[in-house]
Scaffold this active site. Sequence first.
Site, PDB file in Angstrom:
ATOM      1  N   GLY A  35      32.022  -5.916  -8.491  1.00 36.01           N
ATOM      2  CA  GLY A  35      32.246  -7.137  -7.750  1.00 36.01           C
ATOM      3  C   GLY A  35      32.175  -8.467  -8.438  1.00 36.01           C
ATOM      4  N   GLU A  81      29.598  -0.705 -11.183  1.00 29.23           N
ATOM      5  CA  GLU A  81      30.970  -0.210 -11.338  1.00 29.23           C
ATOM      6  C   GLU A  81      31.973  -1.363 -11.277  1.00 29.23           C
ATOM      7  OE1 GLU A  81      30.182   2.777  -8.384  1.00 29.23           O
ATOM      8  OE2 GLU A  81      30.925   1.454  -6.814  1.00 29.23           O
ATOM      9  N   PRO A  82      31.999  -2.181 -12.320  1.00 30.57           N
ATOM     10  CA  PRO A  82      32.928  -3.295 -12.337  1.00 30.57           C
ATOM     11  C   PRO A  82      34.365  -2.844 -12.589  1.00 30.57           C
ATOM     12  CG  PRO A  82      31.799  -3.133 -14.446  1.00 30.57           C
ATOM     13  CD  PRO A  82      31.177  -2.089 -13.549  1.00 30.57           C
ATOM     14  N   GLY A  83      35.295  -3.483 -11.928  1.00 27.37           N
ATOM     15  CA  GLY A  83      36.709  -3.222 -12.192  1.00 27.37           C
ATOM     16  C   GLY A  83      37.376  -4.503 -12.678  1.00 27.37           C
ATOM     17  N   ARG A  84      37.453  -5.468 -11.754  1.00 27.10           N
ATOM     18  CA  ARG A  84      38.143  -6.725 -12.041  1.00 27.10           C
ATOM     19  C   ARG A  84      37.648  -7.390 -13.328  1.00 27.10           C
ATOM     20  NH1 ARG A  84      40.416  -9.590  -7.860  1.00 27.10           N
ATOM     21  NH2 ARG A  84      38.960  -8.557  -6.440  1.00 27.10           N
ATOM     22  N   ARG A 101      49.261  -9.785  -4.480  1.00 32.14           N
ATOM     23  CA  ARG A 101      47.940 -10.338  -4.158  1.00 32.14           C
ATOM     24  C   ARG A 101      47.980 -11.668  -3.425  1.00 32.14           C
ATOM     25  NH1 ARG A 101      44.524 -11.550  -7.517  1.00 32.14           N
ATOM     26  NH2 ARG A 101      42.708 -10.935  -6.291  1.00 32.14           N
ATOM     27  N   CYS A 120      63.446  -9.006  -0.777  1.00 27.45           N
ATOM     28  CA  CYS A 120      64.226  -9.584   0.315  1.00 27.45           C
ATOM     29  C   CYS A 120      63.356  -9.948   1.496  1.00 27.45           C
ATOM     30  CB  CYS A 120      65.320  -8.607   0.707  1.00 27.45           C
ATOM     31  SG  CYS A 120      66.470  -8.437  -0.638  1.00 27.45           S
TER      32      CYS A 120
END
Length: 431
Positions: A248, A290-293, A330, A360
Amino acid sequence: MISDNITRDADGTLRFAGHSADELADTFGTPLYLMDEKRIRDNCRMYLAAFREHFGENSAVLYAAKACAFKAICRIAAEEGMGLDAVSVGEIHTALEAGFPADRIYFHGDAKTDDDIRYALDRNVGCFVVDNETELEALSAETKRRSVRQKVLLRVTPGIDPHTYEAVNTGTVDVKFGVPIETGQALEFVRRALDEESLDVAGLHCHVGSEVFDEDVFERTCDVMTAFMARLRRELGYTARELDLGGGYGVRYVESDPRADIPARIGEVASHLKRILGEAGLPMPRILMEPGRSIVADAGMTVYTVCTVKHIPNCKNYVITDGGMADDPRWCLYRARYSVLHASRETGENEIFDLAGRCCESGDIVQPAVELPADTRRGDRVCVCTTGAYNYSMASNYNRLGRPPVVMLTGGSAWTAVRRETAEDLCALDL
Ligand code: LLP
């Protein structure tokens, strides 16, 4: 620049990890995802060093594969000594194909099917993070049938509001993840799990949200989790050996975003946790995050080619590129902010444009109101910064668009880690 792996030469050439974005676009085509390998490794090392220093040698950092998963990135995470937070058979398979050690994989997710459970057990995945009682029953039935004992963490919801945007808030009592502590259900969840012979309940998992900037979010989470662990010890005689605090930490997308000093924050969380555990008379569990970003976001950049520039007098200007919401949804989903840069010039004369894509629908905006040179024209390249997390992993084939390739930048070399999806690829599954 928003990140120090982005620089601009005197002649205006924009460089990412030392490479000219324009030249990479010439070589690999656009839209193009770029990944700076050194930055990924540096981010892993930053976490691992802080964890070793503050939580000791047996602590672990899991890379949250949902942020961006393909074989090369799993290989890098494995080489750096990370564990892996995987949420699907697809992520587990990708990791195993990359040689990721199965025992370092934690299998998350709030809706594991029987097939998922069997798949992960067949491959000896290290730990299941069990989200709820229904999953507990299903997993316990399957492990009993196989006469195996599976290590698990139990996901509980600490009731913390991390003050991030709603779609990524996961800590409050009303979310779909985990079992809430404040309703008393979490205690029953642990009691049930401890009754299962075929499950080795290693400890607890919680995750309060993504893009966390508030200084005390993890401290408040630790307060709730410590109080809960103390209650488990008192009422069930159970002492958790592991505590996973989730992911996070936020990253900087635009200049006005705060700069989180992650190692310093980890140090603060550690000293807070040690103090309150001591007060509660509890031993220090093995700590995981558990970092991702914050592992991959600033390692990424997306390069587009401008197809059209539109000026609607007294209203709006558009720069419309060959990418869009299919490769970066995003802004559409979260109104996410980004820094956008022209790849080859910086003029004093800028105008405000909406950076739109080729899909489109009018909502296909990658970023509204960005400042670009007033003379931006067809054929120019524009770069969206900090796209390493949740871009490739959330890309779709909307409008039957092929997903862009991922090109890794490793020192002086640039190599294709994921090739471009072709029109033939798109038909490959059609029978
Ligand atoms: N652990 C769990 C249980 C999670 O649900 C997540 C993210 C993470 C770890 C990693 O969090 P991070 O360190 O990356 O913040 N698609 C959204 C983000 C969704 C995050 C979902 N869970 C976005 O594009 O911003």
